[in-house]
Write an enzyme that holds these catalytic residues in place. Structure first.
Site, PDB file in Angstrom:
ATOM      1  N   ASP A 203       7.455  10.032  31.437  1.00  0.00           N
ATOM      2  CA  ASP A 203       6.045  10.386  31.266  1.00  0.00           C
ATOM      3  C   ASP A 203       5.902  10.778  29.794  1.00  0.00           C
ATOM      4  OD1 ASP A 203       3.407  11.018  32.087  1.00  0.00           O
ATOM      5  OD2 ASP A 203       3.954  13.132  32.282  1.00  0.00           O
TER       6      ASP A 203
ATOM      7  N   CYS B 297      -0.829   9.602  29.861  1.00  0.00           N
ATOM      8  CA  CYS B 297      -2.186  10.034  30.220  1.00  0.00           C
ATOM      9  C   CYS B 297      -3.128   9.646  29.084  1.00  0.00           C
ATOM     10  CB  CYS B 297      -2.230  11.534  30.503  1.00  0.00           C
ATOM     11  SG  CYS B 297      -1.632  12.559  29.161  1.00  0.00           S
TER      12      CYS B 297
ATOM     13  N   ALA C 156       8.627  18.514  30.870  1.00  0.00           N
ATOM     14  CA  ALA C 156       7.911  19.794  30.886  1.00  0.00           C
ATOM     15  C   ALA C 156       6.393  19.587  30.804  1.00  0.00           C
ATOM     16  CB  ALA C 156       8.377  20.646  29.709  1.00  0.00           C
ATOM     17  N   PRO C 157       5.595  20.423  31.469  1.00  0.00           N
ATOM     18  CA  PRO C 157       5.947  21.662  32.185  1.00  0.00           C
ATOM     19  C   PRO C 157       6.396  21.455  33.634  1.00  0.00           C
ATOM     20  CG  PRO C 157       3.574  21.431  32.114  1.00  0.00           C
ATOM     21  CD  PRO C 157       4.127  20.249  31.374  1.00  0.00           C
TER      22      PRO C 157
END
Ligand SMILES: C[S@@+](CC[C@H](N)C(=O)[O-])C[C@H]1O[C@@H](n2cnc3c(N)ncnc32)[C@H](O)[C@@H]1O
Length: 455
Positions: free
Chosen positions: A329, A382, A268-269
């Site tokens: 991720d 990230c 998500a998102p």
């Protein structure tokens, strides 16, 4: 009503306040208070403020102004704090309510948003007068901001902006990980608003032209204009979604996904879920957050894309099947996204990174067990912290003989980009992807590695 009372009433009337921009300033100070004093993420507070809070009734232009004030206050906080410390002879008084956010946002307007001094100062004084705890400092607000207006610009310009606007904890991490020159370049790229990146379902060149943007070498489209996203051509019909150029790389590393079974852990998102579904994969999107999965569902519905959605803790999730590919991720410190999220330096800490590294390790270990032999795993974060990227993968390879690095080759799509490292992993920095002019340049700081299950 006497003449004076009438004058006073009109001075305080909501209509006049709207005209002179007081609600936008009040929203900006409240947002800064929530982020800096209550440690709440800016996106969350903004969402609440828009959906029924103090920004609900504001015209779109005033919301944009409030956001601009908050953004520049956070990006330039180090320079502004230096000035406030210089001009506040006895320091910042304790238990003064919203006094600090009022001064911070007032100085930001004077120094970096070209707001006329009389407007910025008058509005800041009135904000202080509205706050029962700050109101006894209204004269102080006036005096300090006057000095900022008179002398602040020269002093601010004489400061080392990249260094002073970066909190010490991040500066020392980046200097020790990447050296001082790169740390400075990272920090410098946080000073300006970034462009807006989109991933289009098809025809980037056409959409670039239609939206007055440019097609990116990474496959997306970059824009400078940032009106309301929901009102831009193509949004309602689901022709594109917002995703930074660097964030679009990890899913692309999985190559041809048509007909493959792919688990998107921590989905998500849904930016990367959408990329996988668009590439023809049959995707299971897993995330532990119900609220974030709801947003993923809304995003996929708008885009006309499909995925199976599972709410689960991906450190423990153990379905019957094994997957052709997995995208992990992972949750991280997000220090690669400070251009887009200037609140991150003030919300995260060294301790958070230690805790996140432990969660990422568990997620990676579980992800490997969910792969078919020969299956591919892309791990990304990230973050600019090697502990959440390079070292995390090196540690996995050292302890698990059943998994190997599958280096990105130069002859594969995007393999010849400057951010592909000698190791075969991807490392991007916010100063990468230089296009014509700084306003068109930059990308989030990301790490991505592709692994293969060998055992
Ligand atoms: C970096 S974000 C993912 C962004 C997403 N991949 C995208 O491209 O839109 C990390 C996500 O991990 C989720 N998360 C954190 N811990 C988790 C866990 N133990 N299991 C599953 N999801 C988790 C968070 O809710 C968050 O949505």
């Amino acid at each position: 009503m006497t003449m004076t009372a009438r004058k006073e009433a009109s001075r305080l009337s909501p209509t006049r306040d709207l005209q002179v921009g007081l609600p936008a300033r009040r929203a900006a100070a409240a947002l800064l208070d929530a982020v800096l004093q209550k440690k709440q993420p800016l996106d969350e507070v903004l969402g609440r403020a828009r959906d029924g809070g103090y920004m609900f009734d504001l015209p779109v232009r005033d919301r944009a102004l409030a956001r601009a004030i908050v953004g520049v206050s956070l990006r330039r906080r180090g320079q502004i704090d230096y000035l406030l410390n210089t001009f506040l002879e006895r320091g910042l008084p304790a238990r003064a309510g919203t006094l600090y956010p009022i001064l911070l946002s007032g100085a930001a307007q004077l120094l970096f948003l070209n707001v006329a001094p009389h407007a910025a100062i008058d509005l800041a004084v009135r904000l202080a007068q509205w706050d029962p705890r700050a109101k006894r400092y209204d004269k102080l607000v006036n005096a300090v901001l006057r000095r900022v207006a008179e002398k602040g610009a020269d002093i601010a310009a004489s400061l080392d902006a990249a260094r002073i606007n970066t909190p010490d904890w991040l500066w020392s991490r980046w200097v020790s990980a990447w050296g001082e020159e790169r740390a400075r370049a990272i920090a410098a790229s946080h000073l300006a608003e970034p462009p807006l990146d989109l991933i289009v379902k098809a025809d980037p060149e056409l959409w670039a032209e239609r939206l007055s943007g440019r097609a990116l070498p990474t496959g997306g489209v970059r824009l400078l204009s940032k009106g309301r996203i929901e009102e831009m051509p193509g949004f309602a019909e689901g022709a594109w979604w917002v995703q930074d150029a660097a964030a679009s790389l990890p899913a692309q590393l999985l190559g041809d996904m048509a007909g493959k079974r792919v688990a998107d852990l921590c989905a998500a998102p849904g930016g990367k879920t959408a990329q996988l579904a668009l590439a023809g994969a049959s995707v299971v999107a897993v995330d532990s957050s119900k609220a974030r999965l709801d947003r993923l569902g809304e995003n996929l519905a708008r885009l006309g894309l499909k995925a199976e959605v599972v709410q689960a803790d991906a450190t423990l999730w153990l379905p019957e099947e094994r997957f052709d590919a997995i995208l992990l991720d992972a949750p991280c410190s997000s220090t690669g996204t400070i251009r887009r999220h200037p609140d991150v330096p003030y919300l995260k800490s060294d301790r958070d990174i230690t805790e996140l590294v432990a969660v990422q390790r568990k997620l990676l270990e579980n992800a490997v067990t969910l792969l078919k032999p020969g299956g591919a795993l892309v791990y990304s974060t990230c973050s600019l912290e090697p502990q959440e990227g390079e070292s995390q993968v090196a540690a996995l390879l050292a302890r698990d003989a059943g998994v190997a690095l599958d280096p990105i080759r130069e002859d594969e799509p995007l393999g010849d980009m400057p951010w592909t490292q000698a190791s075969g992993c991807i490392r991007t920095f916010p100063f990468d992807l230089k296009l014509d002019g700084p306003e068109w340049s930059g990308m989030d700081g990301f790490f991505a590695a592709r692994l293969v299950r060998t055992g």
